[in-house]
Design an enzyme around this catalytic site. Structure first.
Site, PDB file in Angstrom:
ATOM      1  N   ARG A 112      53.121  40.004   4.056  1.00 18.57           N
ATOM      2  CA  ARG A 112      51.840  39.585   3.475  1.00 18.57           C
ATOM      3  C   ARG A 112      50.828  39.368   4.602  1.00 18.57           C
ATOM      4  O   ARG A 112      51.177  39.402   5.768  1.00 18.57           O
ATOM      5  CB  ARG A 112      52.038  38.305   2.668  1.00 18.57           C
ATOM      6  N   CYS A 116      42.895  43.506   7.054  1.00 18.90           N
ATOM      7  CA  CYS A 116      41.761  43.228   7.941  1.00 18.90           C
ATOM      8  C   CYS A 116      40.687  42.534   7.110  1.00 18.90           C
ATOM      9  O   CYS A 116      40.324  43.018   6.032  1.00 18.90           O
ATOM     10  CB  CYS A 116      41.219  44.535   8.510  1.00 18.90           C
ATOM     11  N   ASN A 150      45.279  32.948  -0.143  1.00 16.50           N
ATOM     12  CA  ASN A 150      46.249  31.954   0.318  1.00 16.50           C
ATOM     13  C   ASN A 150      46.158  31.823   1.829  1.00 16.50           C
ATOM     14  O   ASN A 150      46.260  32.813   2.557  1.00 16.50           O
ATOM     15  CB  ASN A 150      47.677  32.414  -0.042  1.00 16.50           C
ATOM     16  N   GLU A 151      45.923  30.624   2.298  1.00 16.08           N
ATOM     17  CA  GLU A 151      45.896  30.332   3.745  1.00 16.08           C
ATOM     18  C   GLU A 151      45.174  31.420   4.544  1.00 16.08           C
ATOM     19  O   GLU A 151      45.780  32.139   5.345  1.00 16.08           O
ATOM     20  CB  GLU A 151      47.312  30.153   4.288  1.00 16.08           C
ATOM     21  N   CYS A 159      41.162  40.465  14.331  1.00 11.30           N
ATOM     22  CA  CYS A 159      41.314  41.906  14.131  1.00 11.30           C
ATOM     23  C   CYS A 159      40.345  42.610  15.081  1.00 11.30           C
ATOM     24  O   CYS A 159      39.245  42.118  15.331  1.00 11.30           O
ATOM     25  CB  CYS A 159      41.009  42.275  12.683  1.00 11.30           C
ATOM     26  N   CYS A 164      35.650  46.240  12.135  1.00 12.37           N
ATOM     27  CA  CYS A 164      35.228  44.937  12.659  1.00 12.37           C
ATOM     28  C   CYS A 164      34.213  45.141  13.781  1.00 12.37           C
ATOM     29  O   CYS A 164      33.225  44.412  13.885  1.00 12.37           O
ATOM     30  CB  CYS A 164      36.438  44.141  13.158  1.00 12.37           C
ATOM     31  N   GLU A 306      50.703  22.285  -1.067  1.00 12.36           N
ATOM     32  CA  GLU A 306      52.071  22.650  -0.679  1.00 12.36           C
ATOM     33  C   GLU A 306      52.601  21.637   0.323  1.00 12.36           C
ATOM     34  O   GLU A 306      51.890  21.222   1.237  1.00 12.36           O
ATOM     35  CB  GLU A 306      52.088  24.004   0.041  1.00 12.36           C
ATOM     36  N   TRP A 314      60.729  27.816   9.456  1.00 16.33           N
ATOM     37  CA  TRP A 314      59.975  28.457  10.540  1.00 16.33           C
ATOM     38  C   TRP A 314      59.769  27.595  11.787  1.00 16.33           C
ATOM     39  O   TRP A 314      59.131  28.021  12.730  1.00 16.33           O
ATOM     40  CB  TRP A 314      58.641  28.992  10.020  1.00 16.33           C
ATOM     41  N   GLU A 354      61.777  34.215   2.231  1.00 16.86           N
ATOM     42  CA  GLU A 354      61.786  32.757   2.368  1.00 16.86           C
ATOM     43  C   GLU A 354      63.012  32.096   1.729  1.00 16.86           C
ATOM     44  O   GLU A 354      62.931  30.970   1.245  1.00 16.86           O
ATOM     45  CB  GLU A 354      60.479  32.183   1.802  1.00 16.86           C
ATOM     46  N   LYS A 355      64.135  32.800   1.747  1.00 12.76           N
ATOM     47  CA  LYS A 355      65.308  32.268   1.039  1.00 12.76           C
ATOM     48  C   LYS A 355      65.943  31.051   1.724  1.00 12.76           C
ATOM     49  O   LYS A 355      66.726  30.338   1.111  1.00 12.76           O
ATOM     50  CB  LYS A 355      66.352  33.367   0.808  1.00 12.76           C
TER      51      LYS A 355
HETATM   52  C1  GLA Z   1      52.747  28.564   3.689  1.00 14.85           C
HETATM   53  C2  GLA Z   1      52.510  29.531   2.544  1.00 14.85           C
HETATM   54  C3  GLA Z   1      53.608  29.530   1.522  1.00 14.85           C
HETATM   55  C4  GLA Z   1      54.969  29.444   2.165  1.00 14.85           C
HETATM   56  C5  GLA Z   1      55.021  28.220   3.042  1.00 14.85           C
HETATM   57  C6  GLA Z   1      56.387  28.018   3.674  1.00 14.85           C
HETATM   58  O1  GLA Z   1      52.193  27.356   3.508  1.00 14.85           O
HETATM   59  O2  GLA Z   1      51.286  29.299   1.917  1.00 14.85           O
HETATM   60  O3  GLA Z   1      53.486  30.688   0.741  1.00 14.85           O
HETATM   61  O4  GLA Z   1      55.200  30.580   2.922  1.00 14.85           O
HETATM   62  O5  GLA Z   1      54.082  28.366   4.078  1.00 14.85           O
HETATM   63  O6  GLA Z   1      56.451  26.878   4.474  1.00 14.85           O
END
Ligand code: GLA
Length: 690
Positions: A112, A116, A150-151, A159, A164, A306, A314, A354-355
């Protein structure tokens, strides 16, 4: 937070990815969600490939079934627009979609956030998907909140592709008007860097050591704005189709990658993803700052979008949250202004990336410790509806300025510099006086000093209304932009206290140094000018001595990282450096200005100094400093005259707190208490006045 059609309550739930599971599992999910008192889930976040299997086909059936199921069980939906993970067909079809790294290499697809930020094909596809989704779900009963992307910038913050580059050239043209003006502002006469036309300007990839700091900073500013305009691509479409549904995007804890204050007029609620390391006993201090940043952004309650139910996957080593810690940290978020407790993710993945990450329903299933703690918390939160909408009232503000940050730390957002990564650092940024200086590190140091004394702090940019604060601290405000002088002078004149630290006021917004004494435009309000800076070697110290007694201060402290040769004009020196050739130079000064005061601190003072300084400020401004055992945090939320006192025990054992006079009701236990409060290890009490 008040979500569409809902009465006041604390939001409880998490990211839900039903697309990973057969539909039979969905029924099971609903049963467990009800058991855990889940009232909102975020769905759709990375499901673009399922929603749009090819350019001309949209398939919402599966999502319709999920939305309907949730609606019929009274669970609200925070609907993700799915755009953080573009489908491979899009990537393969258009060659501008993937971002390009430092060495002119495109990232490979298969993960994911590979897009760019300025890709025209990606942006067009994003607008179209947003439009299809908003049109399809605009009247759906479950739709409570939009969750765009997302984030932003998590993996693709820099990039260097040709799109760019072109967009950067246009951005520069718009900003500087003429190429001569750009050359002048960038100082390109030095080292033969002159550009003769806009199309000669390349993106600032790794070159030889020592590059043009203004160009680097402008590129960072340009990308920062690019992330905001990318957000607007979706925001504008969704707002026009569903004006009644609030919109958010979830930010990560690291704010170095773009200027978050750009977003503030286009967010209905701010959302935070927070993953403190359970292996770090001081992690709660790290979290407190991030919570405060998020609450201050819109100056109202935010959503904890979250957090991990237990460990992440990680950190180098991912220790679990031991029993009680997830609950404590959830309440810490509420204490600092969150109106929600949400997690990544609902059910632990069986496959995919992310398992190994914890989830509300672990691989072990509902009989697990983690699910039990999650459900217990969900149950408890049902009693706390009255807290929603209340806020933290801070009298102290820290100023966060992205331009100063990027000028001092690496504009490439690689986090703090260190002696170990010197080579890496030198090849990625402009040369700088000391790798020990860290903009965000300094801000963090000041925040923690106030936090250690349980004094609430807002973190804002200088264009917020400062009049509600008594103390404004600007750690390492290296760049002083047009208007800042007037803002601070006005604030101090009206009776506020301003604090500036070392290496402040060195450059203007074009990264040009102020001549005739550092502090530049702040010389008047501070009553000081700085002649020389003298970084201290690693581990080096200089003493800070007070020749005369000053209220609340001892005679001697220590400074590290930095020393300076400074001269006072109208300020009164309160303390001096005692060592080195600049012994006798002022190190801590006070300037009376209008009704207020401005302090200058020419070094990084030790923690004793910070503690005494804050007590000194608290006395001047009648700010209460509660007396509490170490590692017990107190944060107060209030709404009108109602107050909620959150006592949080982060210590590894029981703690006793002496309560201020009065009678209190504990919202969690229902007990009435006075005089003393006993907190178990990781214990929490939320008290209100009786
Ligand atoms: C980020 C992402 C989530 C997930 C978490 C895992 O915050 O937004 O989708 O990957 O990390 O810690």
């Amino acid at each position: 937070m008040m979500i569409r059609g809902r009465s006041r309550r604390i939001i409880f739930g998490g990211d839900y990815f039903p697309e990973q599971w057969p539909e039979a599992t969905w029924q099971e999910d609903i049963r467990l969600m009800k058991q855990a008192n889940v009232n909102m889930v975020s769905i759709g976040i990375f499901s673009w490939a399922l929603l749009q299997p090819d350019e001309d086909t949209f398939t919402f059936d599966w999502l319709d079934r999920v939305m309907d199921l949730l609606a019929s069980n009274d669970i609200d939906v925070c609907l993700g627009t799915a755009t953080a993970a573009q489908p491979n067909w899009l990537t393969r079809k258009y060659d501008d979609v993937l971002f390009v790294g430092e060495n002119d290499q495109r990232v490979a697809y298969g993960s994911r956030q590979t897009y760019c930020v300025n890709s025209p094909s990606y942006r067009k596809a994003v607008r179209r998907l947003a439009e299809e989704m908003a049109t399809h779900y605009k009247d759906h009963k479950a739709l409570a909140l939009w969750h765009i992307n997302n984030e932003y910038a998590n993996k693709n913050s820099m990039c260097f592709c040709k799109n760019c580059e072109k967009a950067f050239q246009r951005w520069l043209q718009n900003k500087y008007g003429t190429i001569d003006n750009l050359n002048e502002c960038w100082g390109t006469i030095f080292w033969s860097e002159n550009y003769r036309s806009w199309d000669e300007i390349n993106t600032p990839q790794m070159s030889a050591g020592g590059r043009n700091g203004t160009k680097l900073l402008d590129y960072k500013r340009f990308l920062s704005e690019s992330f905001f305009t990318l957000y607007l691509e979706e925001y504008n479409v969704i707002r026009s189709i569903t004006p009644q549904v609030p919109i958010t995007t979830n930010f990560e804890a690291d704010w170095s990658k773009f200027d978050h204050y750009l977003f503030r007029d286009h967010l209905d609620v701010a959302s935070l993803n927070l993953y403190p390391d359970p292996g770090n006993p001081a992690a709660y201090k790290w979290s407190a700052l991030r919570h405060s940043m998020m609450r201050s952004l819109l100056q109202k309650p935010f959503i904890l979008m979250e957090q991990a139910p237990s460990q992440v996957d990680w950190y180098p080593v991912n220790v679990p949250k031991p029993p009680g810690l997830m609950r404590l940290w959830s309440y810490q978020a509420l204490a600092h202004g969150s109106d929600s407790v949400m997690f990544f993710q609902w059910r632990a993945s069986k496959k995919g990336a992310e398992k190994y990450h914890s989830a509300m329903v672990p691989h072990f299933g509902e009989k697990s410790r983690v699910f039990q703690e999650v459900s217990d918390l969900g149950q408890e939160l049902t009693q706390l509806a009255e807290i929603a909408g209340s806020n933290v009232d801070a009298k102290v503000a820290l100023l966060l300025d992205s331009d100063s940050w990027w000028s001092v730390d690496s504009p490439y957002g690689f986090g703090s510099k260190s002696l170990q990564n010197e080579v890496f650092w030198m090849s990625n940024a402009q040369p700088f006086p000391s790798v020990l200086v860290s903009y965000f590190g300094e801000l963090e140091y000041y925040y923690e000093a106030f936090h250690a004394l349980n004094i609430p702090v807002d973190v804002i940019s200088a264009d917020y209304d400062l009049s509600k604060y008594k103390v404004v601290v600007a750690p390492l405000m290296h760049m002083v932009k047009t208007g800042f002088k007037e803002t601070i002078e006005g604030f101090v004149r009206q009776g506020g206290t301003f604090i500036a630290t070392y290496f402040t006021g060195v450059i203007d917004e074009n990264v040009g140094v102020f001549l005739g004494g550092y502090l530049g435009p702040l010389k008047d309000v501070l009553g000081v000018k700085v002649e020389e800076y003298c970084p201290l070697p690693p581990g080096g110290k200089n003493r800070i001595s007070f020749p005369q007694a000053v209220d609340g201060f001892q005679n001697v402290y220590q400074g590290s990282i930095w020393g300076e040769v400074a001269h006072t004009t109208t300020a009164k020196p309160l303390a001096y450096f005692e060592d080195d050739y600049y012994a006798g130079s002022p190190c801590f000064t006070e300037n009376r200005y209008g009704q207020g005061r401005a302090y200058y601190i020419a070094t990084r003072p030790n923690e004793d100094f910070m503690r005494d300084l804050i007590h000194h400020l608290a006395t001047i401004h009648h700010i209460e400093v509660p007396v509490l055992p170490a590692e017990v945090e107190l944060v107060t939320r209030s709404r009108e005259t109602k107050k909620f006192y959150f006592y949080l025990n982060h210590a590894d054992g029981e703690r006793k707190v002496k309560l201020p006079q009065g009678k209190y009701r504990d919202l969690l236990s229902g007990a009435v208490c006075q005089d003393t409060l006993k907190l178990e290890r990781y214990g929490v009490s939320i008290l209100t006045d009786v």
